[in-house]
Design a protein around this motif. Sequence first.
Motif, short mmCIF file in Angstrom:
data_model
loop_
_atom_site.label_atom_id
_atom_site.label_comp_id
_atom_site.label_asym_id
_atom_site.label_seq_id
_atom_site.Cartn_x
_atom_site.Cartn_y
_atom_site.Cartn_z
N SER A 111 14.02 58.91 70.72
CA SER A 111 12.71 58.79 70.07
C SER A 111 11.67 59.62 70.81
CB SER A 111 12.27 57.32 70.02
OG SER A 111 13.18 56.55 69.28
N ASN A 112 11.72 59.62 72.13
CA ASN A 112 10.80 60.44 72.91
C ASN A 112 10.99 61.92 72.61
OD1 ASN A 112 9.25 58.75 75.13
ND2 ASN A 112 11.29 57.85 74.96
N ARG A 113 12.24 62.37 72.45
CA ARG A 113 12.50 63.78 72.15
C ARG A 113 11.94 64.15 70.78
NH1 ARG A 113 17.79 62.31 74.27
NH2 ARG A 113 17.95 62.99 76.45
N LEU A 114 12.11 63.28 69.81
CA LEU A 114 11.61 63.57 68.46
C LEU A 114 10.09 63.58 68.41
CD1 LEU A 114 14.16 61.50 66.35
CD2 LEU A 114 14.10 63.98 66.68
N ILE A 115 9.46 62.66 69.11
CA ILE A 115 7.99 62.65 69.16
C ILE A 115 7.49 63.92 69.85
CG2 ILE A 115 5.95 61.43 70.01
CD1 ILE A 115 7.67 58.84 69.93
N ALA A 116 8.21 64.36 70.90
CA ALA A 116 7.82 65.58 71.61
C ALA A 116 7.93 66.80 70.70
CB ALA A 116 8.69 65.77 72.85
N ILE A 117 8.98 66.87 69.89
CA ILE A 117 9.14 67.99 68.95
C ILE A 117 7.99 67.98 67.94
CG2 ILE A 117 10.58 68.84 67.05
CD1 ILE A 117 13.03 68.02 68.76
N PHE A 118 7.58 66.81 67.51
CA PHE A 118 6.43 66.70 66.60
C PHE A 118 5.14 67.14 67.30
CE2 PHE A 118 2.92 64.13 64.82
CZ PHE A 118 2.93 64.61 63.51
N ALA A 119 4.95 66.71 68.55
CA ALA A 119 3.76 67.11 69.31
C ALA A 119 3.73 68.61 69.56
CB ALA A 119 3.73 66.36 70.65
N ASN A 120 4.89 69.22 69.59
CA ASN A 120 5.02 70.66 69.85
C ASN A 120 4.51 71.52 68.68
OD1 ASN A 120 7.73 72.46 71.53
ND2 ASN A 120 5.88 73.27 70.63
N LEU A 121 4.49 70.96 67.48
CA LEU A 121 4.24 71.76 66.27
C LEU A 121 2.95 72.59 66.32
CD1 LEU A 121 5.48 69.30 63.47
CD2 LEU A 121 6.70 71.22 64.52
N PRO A 122 1.80 72.04 66.70
CA PRO A 122 0.58 72.87 66.72
C PRO A 122 0.53 73.86 67.88
CG PRO A 122 0.06 70.53 66.49
CD PRO A 122 1.48 70.63 66.92
N ILE A 123 1.53 73.84 68.76
CA ILE A 123 1.55 74.76 69.90
C ILE A 123 2.25 76.07 69.53
CG2 ILE A 123 2.28 74.99 72.32
CD1 ILE A 123 1.98 71.97 72.60
#
Length: 323
Positions: A111-123
Amino acid sequence: MGGGAASAGVAPRGARDRFYWSNEEEPHVARRRAILKAHPEVNKLMGPEPRTKWIVLALVAAQVSLSVALRAASWPVYAATTYVVGATITHALFLAIHELAHNLGAKRPESNRLIAIFANLPIVVPYCVTFKQYHIEHHKQQGVDGVDTDIPARLEARIFQGRLGKVAWCLSQILFYALRPMLIKKQTPTLMHALNFAAQGVFNCALVHFYGWAPIRYLVACFLLAGSLHPIAGHFIAEHYVFTQGQETYSYYGPLNLLTFNVGYHNEHHDFPFVAWSNLPALRALAPEFYEPLATHRSWSRVIWDFIMRDDVSTWSRTKRTK
């Protein structure tokens, strides 16, 4: 900076290169043991912070909305918003990904990895999966030559000297921070790397398809500004560059912690990487006898200024060890 630091175990800069070389264990392991012995209740502070995922959702929504809304903005409004608001949001997302690299946003690692991938999107640049492995190595083997890629490469340190050189390095430090690990120590691609790249590619293409290239240009500008001469970018230098000889890690307790998941509590974070951002102030309050004697930074902007202006601080100012 306040406080002092012992210099035992740190060798002076010598013929090998100009880094500080230590023959002692990195300081956080011993301090962790001492704090747990004195304050076993620290264990109660460990564990994920469920609010992190909601903050990430809000930050991503705000940044994507701004990227679309600013397409028709005047240049002064665009520039000011990008630097003051957009770059700050991007840096907050950097630090959300940092929390998630320690599995501190949810109970399950996946779950942490998936949230991180989502957080990565605007970068725009898919980096969060790669960052996790490099960052965990930075914690487990702080300062170890060839392993801790948070430390400048020798060529990098040689080139960016003098005030102009240090200004140039500060302007582009996010690029070094992102590219250096891949050049020094390559990773074996995994399915999670592929998912990170695929999700980022779909997001970038969708944004261009529906709104043109303007939102991507805004997000790239935020990425570059967030890691350049921006007040919050001072934390990159503040955390481990040696300003007081003999001390490897420094904390900052100022107001910018409110925007950065308390990353300023950096000694506390390295002592206890499984304490989430929301509990780091409580950790310091619980064990003040361990943290108050340490040198600290009072301003990240002042850190950037001192890094550039002081002759005794440069890209060489990191402590390294061979094991």
